[in-house]
Motif scaffolding. Structure first.
Motif, mmCIF file in Angstrom:
data_model
loop_
_atom_site.group_PDB
_atom_site.id
_atom_site.type_symbol
_atom_site.label_atom_id
_atom_site.label_comp_id
_atom_site.label_asym_id
_atom_site.label_seq_id
_atom_site.Cartn_x
_atom_site.Cartn_y
_atom_site.Cartn_z
ATOM 1 N N LEU A 92 -12.128 64.143 45.369
ATOM 2 C CA LEU A 92 -13.612 64.217 45.599
ATOM 3 C C LEU A 92 -14.199 62.912 45.482
ATOM 4 N N ARG A 93 -15.076 62.368 46.352
ATOM 5 C CA ARG A 93 -15.940 61.199 46.480
ATOM 6 C C ARG A 93 -17.089 61.550 45.158
ATOM 7 N N ILE A 94 -17.642 60.561 44.591
ATOM 8 C CA ILE A 94 -18.466 60.735 43.389
ATOM 9 C C ILE A 94 -19.691 61.748 43.808
ATOM 10 N N GLU A 136 -19.454 64.231 45.975
ATOM 11 C CA GLU A 136 -19.214 65.506 46.102
ATOM 12 C C GLU A 136 -18.819 66.154 44.704
ATOM 13 N N LEU A 137 -18.127 65.329 43.747
ATOM 14 C CA LEU A 137 -17.941 65.778 42.464
ATOM 15 C C LEU A 137 -19.465 66.238 42.036
ATOM 16 N N ALA A 138 -20.344 65.234 42.091
ATOM 17 C CA ALA A 138 -21.825 65.610 41.206
ATOM 18 C C ALA A 138 -22.490 67.005 41.982
ATOM 19 N N ASN A 139 -22.198 66.992 43.263
ATOM 20 C CA ASN A 139 -23.031 68.044 43.724
ATOM 21 C C ASN A 139 -22.106 69.505 43.290
ATOM 22 N N GLN A 140 -20.794 69.471 43.425
ATOM 23 C CA GLN A 140 -20.094 70.708 43.029
ATOM 24 C C GLN A 140 -20.068 71.009 41.262
ATOM 25 N N ALA A 141 -20.465 69.814 40.676
ATOM 26 C CA ALA A 141 -20.469 70.132 39.310
ATOM 27 C C ALA A 141 -22.164 70.150 38.863
ATOM 28 N N TYR A 160 -12.134 61.352 42.656
ATOM 29 C CA TYR A 160 -11.871 62.194 41.186
ATOM 30 C C TYR A 160 -11.019 63.369 41.765
ATOM 31 N N ASP A 161 -10.316 63.911 40.727
ATOM 32 C CA ASP A 161 -9.652 65.064 40.796
ATOM 33 C C ASP A 161 -10.657 66.409 40.665
ATOM 34 N N ALA A 162 -10.296 67.416 41.535
ATOM 35 C CA ALA A 162 -11.463 68.472 41.501
ATOM 36 C C ALA A 162 -11.437 68.971 39.651
ATOM 37 N N SER A 163 -10.330 68.832 39.301
ATOM 38 C CA SER A 163 -10.472 69.426 37.823
ATOM 39 C C SER A 163 -11.555 68.908 36.866
ATOM 40 N N CYS A 164 -12.112 67.678 37.597
ATOM 41 C CA CYS A 164 -13.187 66.945 36.769
ATOM 42 C C CYS A 164 -14.648 67.932 36.916
ATOM 43 N N ILE A 165 -14.597 68.851 37.837
ATOM 44 C CA ILE A 165 -15.751 69.920 37.842
ATOM 45 C C ILE A 165 -15.681 70.694 36.543
ATOM 46 N N GLU A 166 -14.444 71.083 36.263
ATOM 47 C CA GLU A 166 -14.438 72.003 34.978
ATOM 48 C C GLU A 166 -14.808 71.127 33.788
ATOM 49 N N PRO A 182 -6.632 68.877 31.151
ATOM 50 C CA PRO A 182 -6.286 67.828 30.599
ATOM 51 C C PRO A 182 -7.134 66.203 31.009
ATOM 52 N N LEU A 183 -7.275 65.422 30.387
ATOM 53 C CA LEU A 183 -7.906 63.972 30.770
ATOM 54 C C LEU A 183 -6.953 63.714 31.820
ATOM 55 N N GLY A 184 -7.529 63.325 33.041
ATOM 56 C CA GLY A 184 -6.775 62.820 34.002
ATOM 57 C C GLY A 184 -5.901 63.696 34.824
ATOM 58 N N GLY A 185 -5.685 64.910 34.490
ATOM 59 C CA GLY A 185 -4.880 66.028 35.215
ATOM 60 C C GLY A 185 -5.807 67.051 35.803
#
Length: 133
Positions: free
Chosen positions: A5-7, A9-14, A43-49, A130-133
């Motif tokens: 995800l671009r920043i 997209e990540l911000a919006n979804q999170a 960013y990986d989609a796991s960053c949302i969580e 996990p961080l980065g995962g």
């Protein structure tokens, strides 16, 4: 690998701003997975969580600095820390027996806060990638 995800997209979804994502990245709370040819972070989609976990910890009074420090220090002696917490709870239980009414009310408020933190910790261990995962 999940979709990157671009920043924005990540911000919006999170449910946060792009400045928040950038700030969390700067603190090391989240990591970008890679960069585009134009040097944009992905960013990986796991960053949302992970962002949801950060927000939950913040809502429970854990500072961003404390979170970043914990991630920077890495794995510590969790078993020892949990044993210390158990010892502290035993001491608190003893103190409650001898507490006056005002102290008893404060102890009720503090133990409710502790319960909230414990429940948050349990949820995070089940949901946090996990961080980065």
């Amino acid at each position: 690998m999940s979709k990157l995800l671009r920043i924005g997209e990540l911000a919006n979804q999170a449910g946060v701003s792009t400045r928040t994502v950038d700030f969390y990245t700067g603190l090391g709370l989240i990591e970008s997975a890679e960069r585009t040819a134009g040097n944009f972070r992905l960013y990986d989609a796991s960053c949302i969580e992970r962002i949801a976990a950060i927000k939950a910890l913040e809502a429970n009074g854990v500072s961003l600095a404390d979170m970043a420090g914990a991630l920077e220090r890495g794995a510590g002696d969790l078993t020892g820390q949990l044993s210390q917490v158990q010892g502290d709870i035993d001491l608190l239980r003893e103190a409650a027996v001898h507490a006056g009414p005002a102290a008893h009310q404060l102890l009720l408020a503090l133990t409710a806060r502790l319960q909230s933190l414990v429940h948050t910790a349990i949820e995070l261990t089940q949901n946090l990638p996990p961080l980065g995962g």
